[in-house]
Each structure stands twice: as C-alpha cells, then as structure tokens.
Design a protein around this motif. Structure first.
Motif, mmCIF file in Angstrom:
data_model
loop_
_atom_site.group_PDB
_atom_site.id
_atom_site.type_symbol
_atom_site.label_atom_id
_atom_site.label_comp_id
_atom_site.label_asym_id
_atom_site.label_seq_id
_atom_site.Cartn_x
_atom_site.Cartn_y
_atom_site.Cartn_z
ATOM 1 N N TYR A 1 0.854 -1.190 0.000
ATOM 2 C CA TYR A 1 0.000 0.000 0.000
ATOM 3 C C TYR A 1 0.885 1.233 0.000
ATOM 4 O O TYR A 1 1.734 1.406 0.875
ATOM 5 C CB TYR A 1 -0.929 0.056 1.214
ATOM 6 N N TRP B 1 -7.169 2.191 -0.033
ATOM 7 C CA TRP B 1 -7.266 1.636 1.323
ATOM 8 C C TRP B 1 -8.549 0.837 1.492
ATOM 9 O O TRP B 1 -8.578 -0.183 2.181
ATOM 10 C CB TRP B 1 -7.155 2.719 2.387
ATOM 11 N N ILE C 1 -7.744 -2.489 0.346
ATOM 12 C CA ILE C 1 -6.978 -3.202 1.376
ATOM 13 C C ILE C 1 -7.924 -3.805 2.408
ATOM 14 O O ILE C 1 -7.796 -4.979 2.772
ATOM 15 C CB ILE C 1 -5.974 -2.257 2.073
#
Length: 121
Positions: free
Chosen positions: A19, A66, A69
């Motif tokens: 990330y 995100w 994720i």
C-alpha cells in the motif's frame, strides 16, 4: 509519536499487498514499489498486489486504495500490508490506533520497506 507493537517479527509466507500513498508524487511510486517488493521477497511474503492512492490528504477510510486493502483483509486474501512508511497510512495517533486495530482484527501484519514490523498478528 505513535504507539507501536513491534515485539515479534511478522510471520511470513502468506499473501501480502503493498500500500502506497507517497506525498512526493507519482515519480516516487516506482521506487517505493521496488523497495516494497524487495521487502516482501526478503521476508518470504507472496506479493499479490500493489495498491496506490494519489492523495495523502484524503482521510484513510475514504481512499479507494485503502478500501481495497480492507476488503482483501476481510476476505482473508491478505496476511500482511507492506508500506513505504507509516505516514502513508496514519498521520495521527488516533488514525494509527484504528489501523492497528483493523489489522489485529484480521490477524494481519504491517511492515515498512525497512523491515520494521509495525504490527505483528
């Protein structure tokens, strides 16, 4: 600054994602990616995806990368998150606590390109 939980090194061997949300623009993304790929290989993680967000000023929960994720963690498709540095995911102690809690909930590790375990499951 931020509280950490770096006692044991994260156990490697499972799927990991990179990330990145670099504050110095897209030019550094390739460099950070290469560093994270090397960290994954050195630690024995199986790198499955590199996820980037373009704007560090967008709150973490609103960043599309995100959000991806968190879906991968929830689906069990990621056992670790590797990032360039902790500023890419948290800029306050409260934000840091939220990230660590999320990773703990899913038994996932968090590390940086330097190999510093920021959270171990």
């Amino acid at each position: 600054m931020f509280g950490t939980a770096p006692d044991p090194a994260p156990s490697a061997g499972g799927p990991a994602v990179v990330y990145l949300c670099p504050d110095d623009g897209a030019a550094s993304t390739d460099l950070y990616t290469a560093w994270c790929e090397r960290r994954a290989a050195a630690d024995g993680w199986i790198l499955t995806e590199v996820i980037t967000d373009p704007d560090e000023f967008t709150p973490l929960g609103q960043r599309t990368g995100w959000q991806r994720i968190t879906r991968l963690l929830a689906d069990g498709a990621a056992a670790a998150v590797i990032t360039g540095n902790r500023r890419m995911i948290a800029d306050t102690p409260a934000a840091w606590t939220s990230v660590v809690d999320l990773l703990a909930e899913h038994g996932a590790a968090l590390t940086t390109v330097t190999g510093t375990p920021l959270h171990a499951p």
